[in-house]
Design a protein around this motif. Structure first.
Motif, short mmCIF file in Angstrom:
data_model
loop_
_atom_site.label_atom_id
_atom_site.label_comp_id
_atom_site.label_asym_id
_atom_site.label_seq_id
_atom_site.Cartn_x
_atom_site.Cartn_y
_atom_site.Cartn_z
N ILE A 128 69.12 44.12 93.51
CA ILE A 128 67.73 43.67 92.88
C ILE A 128 67.42 42.57 92.39
CG2 ILE A 128 66.15 44.71 92.61
CD1 ILE A 128 66.23 46.74 93.87
N TYR A 129 66.43 42.04 91.90
CA TYR A 129 66.90 40.84 90.94
C TYR A 129 65.80 40.55 90.75
CZ TYR A 129 70.67 39.39 93.31
OH TYR A 129 72.43 39.36 93.99
N GLU A 130 66.22 40.40 88.72
CA GLU A 130 65.01 40.83 88.02
C GLU A 130 63.80 39.16 88.25
OE1 GLU A 130 63.71 40.92 83.37
OE2 GLU A 130 65.89 39.85 83.75
N ASP A 131 63.81 38.57 88.67
CA ASP A 131 62.96 37.63 89.05
C ASP A 131 62.10 37.79 90.38
OD1 ASP A 131 65.15 36.83 90.38
OD2 ASP A 131 64.92 34.56 90.47
N GLU A 132 62.64 38.76 91.15
CA GLU A 132 62.17 39.03 92.25
C GLU A 132 61.25 39.98 92.41
OE1 GLU A 132 65.39 36.83 95.13
OE2 GLU A 132 65.46 38.99 95.45
N LEU A 133 61.44 41.65 91.72
CA LEU A 133 60.73 42.95 90.91
C LEU A 133 58.99 42.31 90.89
CD1 LEU A 133 61.24 45.38 90.99
CD2 LEU A 133 61.78 45.27 88.72
N GLU A 134 58.23 42.37 91.48
CA GLU A 134 56.94 42.68 91.49
C GLU A 134 56.72 43.28 89.81
OE1 GLU A 134 55.18 43.58 94.74
OE2 GLU A 134 55.31 42.22 96.11
N LYS A 135 54.96 42.66 88.91
CA LYS A 135 54.64 44.13 88.41
C LYS A 135 54.21 44.86 89.09
CE LYS A 135 53.77 39.96 85.59
NZ LYS A 135 52.53 39.22 84.71
#
Length: 397
Positions: A128-135
């Motif tokens: 899991i990557y930070e820039d792909e995590l939804e708000k």
């Protein structure tokens, strides 16, 4: 009853007496509908059309033939079933061939226009990557024993935030829907007990029933302690766990005696290897039991198997590595001379293992130099790549 015999002439006369079927649609409408769905008719489609026509004719003639024939109801069902099966097979073949034709056409068009073909297999990111995590979402990581109960494998899920719940109640709620056995791991969750946050002491209170199983054998005790400590460490900054049994302080464990509390120490500085569940070609990215003084040593460990624990080397697809160095929380690795590097799933998983190992040593980015290919999966090797938030994403909804 005698079987009646119909001559060809009699059948022709019978067909002439059938009512005419008229289509009252406008010819332009018919042509327009045909144009919208026009396809080349395959030669193999004609047997299916013939079968459909035969079925229609059969039902029209059936009432007339039953009088004076020995055509039984069972035989009618058999013939209908046979025709239906043939039509289904024809329809399935038509669908499959049409899809194949469309894929081939698109692939050819992409080749002519220089665009990437849809036939190219995309490598899957497993972390899991930070820039792909939804708000509005939260990442939870659970440590699950392998089937031989020798190692703990971190499994991460993404859950929607709940406004009326702190992280710990939501964390304990989500553990009830984990499907460990489907993932090829040991069934462990939910924990046999409750977990509550003690805000006054910034600790987690774990209460188990008097008939809990965690004191039954050395393996159960060690796994229980390690799982609870790793779970709290991976999902919070809390530093202490307090135990109780039916509300009474302390938990009885054979190897530890009566234990009332333990400190939570961040567990880092591991190397990530591959663990393959039985029957799966996709590995779990798994930290070693041992820890190492520096990332250079950990990378050397990643090049070898650990057969006693069922762990496989994770760097083979990227080998050889050159000029490995660290500067400003960034790992630099040269792939100079690596002509066998491929853009495939194995290389993608190997690169993620390297990213996760870098994270273990407090590094934030990885930079690849002198690569013979520009991409590994969706990783752009010409750019600095941030380490993941958590390993081994699994979907639970």
């Amino acid at each position: 009853m005698k079987k009646s015999e119909w001559s060809d002439n009699e059948l022709e006369d019978l067909l002439r007496q059938m009512p005419k079927i008229l289509d009252h649609r406008n010819p332009r409408d018919i042509y327009q509908n045909l144009s919208l769905k026009r396809r080349n008719i395959k030669l193999w489609l004609f047997p299916g059309i013939a079968a459909a026509a035969a079925l229609l004719l059969f039902f029209i003639l059936a009432p007339m033939l039953t009088d004076g024939t020995n055509l039984s109801y069972d035989k009618m069902k058999d013939e209908k079933s046979s025709v239906n099966q043939e039509m289904k097979m024809t329809a399935r073949d038509f669908t499959n061939e049409t899809e194949n034709d469309e894929v081939a056409t698109k692939g050819k068009a992409n080749a002519e226009t220089g665009q990437p073909s849809i036939m190219k297999a995309e490598s899957i990111k497993t972390a899991i990557y930070e820039d792909e995590l939804e708000k509005g979402t939260t990442v939870f990581t659970y440590w699950i024993p392998d089937p031989q109960v020798q190692i703990l494998i971190p499994i991460s899920i993404i859950a929607k935030n709940t406004q009326d719940q702190a992280w710990l109640p939501q964390y304990t709620k989500e553990m009830a829907i984990l499907t460990e056995e489907e993932w090829g791991l040991s069934e462990f969750y939910p924990l046999n007990g409750t977990m509550k946050l003690d805000e006054n002491t910034s600790s987690v209170m774990v209460d188990v029933p008097s008939n809990h199983q965690y004191g039954q054998g050395s393996t159960n005790e060690i796994n229980f302690m390690n799982v609870v400590k790793k779970d709290i460490s991976a999902n919070s900054n809390l530093k202490k766990i307090k135990f109780s049994t039916n509300g009474v302080p302390g938990i009885e464990l054979g190897n530890f005696g009566k234990l009332e509390e333990v400190d939570v120490v961040p567990d880092k500085r591991h190397a990530y290897l591959f663990y393959y569940p039985e029957g799966s070609d996709m590995p779990f990215l798994t930290p070693t039991n041992d820890t190492y003084n520096d990332i250079i040593t950990a990378i050397e460990v990643m090049k070898s198997d650990q057969p006693l624990l069922g762990l496989k080397n994770s760097l083979q697809p990227l080998m050889p590595l050159h000029d490995v160095s660290v500067s400003d929380k960034t790992l630099f690795v040269s792939l100079k001379g690596n002509t066998s590097l491929h853009d495939n799933q194995q290389s993608s998983s190997s690169f993620e293992a390297l990213l996760l190992t870098a994270k273990e040593f407090g590094l934030e980015k990885v930079v690849i130099k002198d690569s013979s290919i520009p991409f590994i999966g969706s990783f752009d090797l010409s750019k600095d790549i941030k380490v993941p938030i958590a390993p081994n994403l699994r979907i639970t909804e």
